[in-house]
Design an enzyme around this catalytic site. Structure first.
Site, PDB file in Angstrom:
ATOM      1  CB  SER A  95      -1.282  -2.717  -1.180  1.00 50.85           C
ATOM      2  OG  SER A  95      -0.078  -2.184  -1.008  1.00 50.85           O
ATOM      3  CD  GLU A 132      -4.177  -2.206  13.681  1.00 52.10           C
ATOM      4  OE1 GLU A 132      -3.909  -2.976  12.745  1.00 52.10           O
ATOM      5  OE2 GLU A 132      -5.288  -1.697  13.851  1.00 52.10           O
ATOM      6  CE  LYS A 134       3.065  -3.510   5.955  1.00 51.08           C
ATOM      7  NZ  LYS A 134       3.531  -4.780   5.385  1.00 51.08           N
ATOM      8  CG  ASP A 136       6.723 -10.391   6.626  1.00 46.00           C
ATOM      9  OD1 ASP A 136       6.001 -10.237   5.628  1.00 46.00           O
ATOM     10  OD2 ASP A 136       7.951 -10.590   6.565  1.00 46.00           O
ATOM     11  CE1 TYR A 243      -5.244  -6.177   8.093  1.00 46.57           C
ATOM     12  CE2 TYR A 243      -3.735  -7.603   9.285  1.00 46.57           C
ATOM     13  CZ  TYR A 243      -4.242  -7.130   8.096  1.00 46.57           C
ATOM     14  OH  TYR A 243      -3.746  -7.587   6.918  1.00 46.57           O
ATOM     15  CE  LYS A 331       6.931  -2.709   4.710  1.00 46.34           C
ATOM     16  NZ  LYS A 331       7.618  -2.899   3.512  1.00 46.34           N
ATOM     17  CB  CYS A 425      22.072  -9.867 -25.516  1.00 44.17           C
ATOM     18  SG  CYS A 425      20.917 -11.017 -24.771  1.00 44.17           S
ATOM     19  CB  CYS A 428      19.868 -13.042 -28.594  1.00 44.67           C
ATOM     20  SG  CYS A 428      20.011 -11.254 -28.429  1.00 44.67           S
ATOM     21  CB  CYS A 443      19.199  -7.427 -25.201  1.00 43.91           C
ATOM     22  SG  CYS A 443      18.847  -8.474 -26.590  1.00 43.91           S
ATOM     23  CB  CYS A 449      16.563 -11.405 -27.413  1.00 44.54           C
ATOM     24  SG  CYS A 449      17.272 -11.905 -25.835  1.00 44.54           S
TER      25      CYS A 449
HETATM   26  S1  IVH Z   1      -4.408  -2.724   7.205  1.00 45.28           S
HETATM   27  C1  IVH Z   1      -6.683  -0.925   3.888  1.00 45.28           C
HETATM   28  N1  IVH Z   1      -3.114  -3.630   9.299  1.00 45.28           N
HETATM   29  O1  IVH Z   1       0.296  -5.280   5.123  1.00 45.28           O
HETATM   30  C2  IVH Z   1      -5.711  -1.340   4.895  1.00 45.28           C
HETATM   31  N2  IVH Z   1      -2.448  -4.396   7.150  1.00 45.28           N
HETATM   32  O2  IVH Z   1       1.680  -3.810   3.051  1.00 45.28           O
HETATM   33  C3  IVH Z   1      -5.274  -2.709   4.671  1.00 45.28           C
HETATM   34  N3  IVH Z   1      -0.632  -6.039   7.168  1.00 45.28           N
HETATM   35  O3  IVH Z   1      -1.973  -6.037   2.558  1.00 45.28           O
HETATM   36  C4  IVH Z   1      -4.312  -3.244   5.544  1.00 45.28           C
HETATM   37  N4  IVH Z   1      -0.382  -6.093   9.360  1.00 45.28           N
HETATM   38  O4  IVH Z   1      -1.553  -7.832   4.369  1.00 45.28           O
HETATM   39  C5  IVH Z   1      -3.221  -3.655   7.957  1.00 45.28           C
HETATM   40  N5  IVH Z   1      -2.074  -4.374  11.232  1.00 45.28           N
HETATM   41  C6  IVH Z   1      -2.194  -4.410   9.899  1.00 45.28           C
HETATM   42  C7  IVH Z   1      -1.364  -5.216   9.099  1.00 45.28           C
HETATM   43  C8  IVH Z   1      -1.522  -5.179   7.711  1.00 45.28           C
HETATM   44  C9  IVH Z   1       0.032  -6.583   8.194  1.00 45.28           C
HETATM   45  C10 IVH Z   1      -0.393  -6.324   5.740  1.00 45.28           C
HETATM   46  C11 IVH Z   1      -1.642  -6.537   4.889  1.00 45.28           C
HETATM   47  C12 IVH Z   1      -1.520  -5.536   3.781  1.00 45.28           C
HETATM   48  C13 IVH Z   1      -0.047  -5.290   3.769  1.00 45.28           C
HETATM   49  C14 IVH Z   1       0.307  -3.984   3.112  1.00 45.28           C
END
Ligand code: IVH
Length: 697
Positions: A95, A132, A134, A136, A243, A331, A425, A428, A443, A449
């Site tokens: 991630s 790049e 990101k 969604d 990517y 972000k 609670c 319970c 609780c 519970c």
């Molecule tokens: S690189 C090791 N590039 O964001 C690097 N991820 O919050 C792996 N995502 O799990 C990810 N756009 O699903 C990369 N241009 C981009 C991306 C990207 C969207 C997602 C991807 C990752 C998540 C992490």
């Protein structure tokens, strides 16, 4: 004949004509699949092709008994009733860590420079980064061998995903055969998404046919990808941006930028808004530009991803437990909206925490309808003076649960009163208490519970834990009410009660058998998942991994946790020495083992299952695998950070402090007292060059 039938709408087809049409559609679709996939020469447009598939699917829906007549669903042959097969990723799908401010971005870039010795020593060497958008969506792994797609897998928990190959074959912008010259073995990673307009169309269709509508494009993409019937996926216009790469046998490129060019040449879509940046201010410029464009893009993005361009550097930087050190997500700020707070519900979590949840008048926050928001705890409510009837500002960022940011005091009705957290609670009715050092009220019902018990069981069978298919929250409640499940071990004894289960509402012999089969499949479990499944406070998936790695077997871990109760013991020291396990987390783990009911539950559970030992990922004859290592002093060839990361990636444990169990100490320049202490303890002492020789360099 077929042309005549083609003109008739599905709702007007007779059964005989429907049968004929389904057969024809099956042949036609197969022919177009071949033209598109194998010959790379489609005869019809994407939308004409989609229309054929949609028609076939609609006929199947109306005349379900005709599905056998050579329909495309049979042609693909992929109705995997039992769900998707699991696939282990050759390289974990990581991630990303997040930054929200320029300052945090600056810290990230400084961290990269500090890690790579040449950049640390010479600040004039540029650190090129690729920016790049990101996307969604959902990350996807595509494995190609000799240019052919062999399988596609979802991310899953990052280590094991689901095989969605058949579904992916229905995506139009994923090449089944790579163009040009690609490496013999290459795993391409990227994001599956649905455009905003396709999402609107899909929801329109869903609501017209009385099916479930999706909350946002991402959920719709996930729902569409994880369809057991690839024909359904085929009617959903999913798209893909490539990517990254995963497993390869040879170096793929020198830079991220060059790699993206290769991806394009092989036939992938690469996001056109990607930029090569030379400095932090370049990155910020790219960020601001795309942030402004965001609303005009036809797909959702939730920020930017910045990646070190130089691939040798990427590899040297490597990854910490869940995210690479060479990339970061920047972000976008959360989206906000105003609405009225109608009431406050109290939820009881698996560890007894009472969480107040605001029930809101439904409001659209950046394209998502929000109906509730977390209020965290009573201090938060008091600090913000949140009252029922207030007009509040809600914020939503990505996947995070929406939050109440502030109350608009001027809009407060006269009749409101301050909110008081219940002292019992709600489930319970046992006292809910708050210790001085905690923000949460808990609780005290413990095992009594039912809310806690249910949440614990839900967690136990959840995806990252035992991952038992078909045993969701609803079934757990029903089984619990019928006295079939009290503790986790009971899940593995459910088959004894097959007669009861088969007679429950909505159950039958077939569905019960299916559930028992899903449970059987999970009698073996890797240690890391097992630890996570226990639901110990603060011990999430990453902790499960860390503990499994350190203690290797369940027996060993259990004994060590019991011994760690003495906070002066070596066992306590060893636990808190793990990078990523702080004192407070250690206390929670130890506390878990102090409770006799937990020990009892563990005993009956472990009789039912087989806990697999932690296996180190295969490394080529690493001399240091499993060894405990300490660095001291300054190294000449690499920074301390890189040396540590390198050793860990080869299976060693790097510790900050010396003990009898240390295997090697690597002594750099200006080492302090540690070298002497090592000699006293009889630990092997290595110079930097001894160390490099040991690594085979
Ligand atoms: S690189 C090791 N590039 O964001 C690097 N991820 O919050 C792996 N995502 O799990 C990810 N756009 O699903 C990369 N241009 C981009 C991306 C990207 C969207 C997602 C991807 C990752 C998540 C992490």
């Amino acid at each position: 004949m077929s042309r005549n039938i083609r003109g008739i709408s599905v709702s007007d087809l007779t059964e005989v004509n429907a049968g004929l049409e389904l057969k024809n559609l099956g042949h036609e679709i197969a022919m177009h699949d071949e033209a598109y996939h194998r010959n790379d020469a489609p005869i019809i447009s994407d939308s004409e092709y989609d229309a054929l598939r949609r028609r076939s699917h609609e006929i199947e829906k109306r005349f379900s008994h005709l599905v056998n007549l050579g329909s495309p669903s049979k042609a693909v042959g992929a109705l995997v009733a039992a769900g998707f097969e699991k696939v282990a990723h050759n390289k974990p799908m990581l991630s990303l860590d997040n930054v929200f401010t320029e300052e945090q971005l600056g810290d990230f870039l400084k961290g990269v420079r500090r890690f790579l010795k040449e950049l640390k020593d010479d600040t004039d060497i540029p650190l090129d980064m690729v920016a790049e958008p990101k996307i969604d969506g959902l990350s996807l792994s595509l494995s190609y061998e000799k240019g052919r797609l062999v399988y596609a897998a979802t991310r899953g928990d990052g280590l094991v995903g689901e095989d969605v190959t058949e579904n992916i074959k229905t995506l139009k912008n994923i090449p089944l055969i790579l163009k040009g010259s690609a490496p013999d073995v290459i795993e391409v990673r990227g994001e599956v998404y649905l455009t905003k307009s396709d999402f609107q169309d899909l929801n329109q269709r869903q609501s017209e046919s009385g099916d479930k509508v999706f909350a946002n494009p991402r959920n719709a993409a996930a729902g569409s990808l994880r369809q057991l019937d690839p024909n359904v996926t085929a009617t959903r216009p999913l798209k893909f941006f490539a990517y990254a790469y995963g497993n390869t046998l040879e170096p793929v490129a020198e830079s991220q930028w060059e790699f993206l060019e290769f991806l394009k040449s092989w036939g992938f879509s690469v996001n056109p808004l990607t930029r090569l940046c030379q400095s932090q201010s370049d990155l910020i410029r790219a960020y601001n530009k795309i942030f402004e464009q965001r609303a005009t893009l036809d797909y959702d993005i939730d920020g930017m991803v910045y990646k070190v361009n130089n691939i040798t550097w990427q590899e040297r930087l490597g990854a910490a437990s869940r995210a690479p050190r060479w990339a970061i997500a920047h972000k976008f700020p959360a989206e906000r909206a105003q609405t009225i707070l109608k009431s406050i519900n109290i939820q009881v979590g698996r560890t007894g925490t009472l969480t107040p949840v605001a029930q809101l008048h439904p409001v659209n926050v950046g394209g998502v309808i929000v109906t509730n928001a977390t209020l965290h705890n009573e201090d938060e409510i008091e600090r913000k003076d949140i009252r029922i009837g207030d007009t509040v500002v809600i914020q939503r960022a990505g996947d995070v649960i929406p939050q109440v940011v502030e109350v608009l005091r001027t809009k407060r009705p006269k009749s409101t009163v301050p909110f008081k957290m219940p002292k019992i609670c709600p489930i319970c009715k046992r006292p809910a208490v708050r210790t001085q050092d905690e923000a949460a009220r808990r609780c005290t019902g413990g095992l009594v519970c039912s809310a806690q018990a249910i949440e614990r069981l839900k967690h136990f069978v959840s995806r990252g834990a035992f991952d038992i298919e078909g045993l969701g929250g609803k079934n757990i409640i029903v089984f619990r009410e019928n006295g079939l499940i009290k503790e986790p071990a009971d899940i593995f004894r459910l088959h004894i009660h097959s007669d009861v289960i088969e007679n429950l509402e909505g159950w039958g012999e077939k569905s019960a058998k299916k559930l028992f089969a899903a449970i059987e499949k999970r009698r073996r479990i890797p240690l890391a998942r097992f630890i996570f499944a226990l639901g110990i406070r603060q011990a999430g998936q990453a902790t499960g991994q860390l503990l499994a790695k350190r203690y290797v077997s369940y027996q060993n871990w259990r004994e060590a946790m019991i011994a760690a109760n003495d906070c002066k013991s070596d066992a306590y020291f060893e636990l808190t020495d793990i990078d990523g396990v702080g004192h407070s987390m250690a206390e929670d783990i130890i506390e878990f083992f102090k409770q006799s009911y937990n020990i009892k539950a563990l005993e009956s559970l472990t009789q039912q299952i087989n806990i697999e030992k932690y296996v180190e990922p295969i490394r080529q004859n690493s001399q240091i695998s499993g060894k405990s290592i300490v660095f001291t002093g300054t190294l000449a060839s690499v920074t301390r950070g890189e040396a540590k990361a390198r050793a860990e990636s080869m299976g060693a444990r790097v510790s900050g402090s010396l003990s009898k169990s240390t295997d090697f100490i690597i002594v750099g320049v200006d080492a302090g007292g540690k070298a002497k202490k090592a000699a006293d303890l009889g630990v092997s002492i290595l110079s930097e060059s001894d160390w490099l020789r040991l690594l085979g360099e």
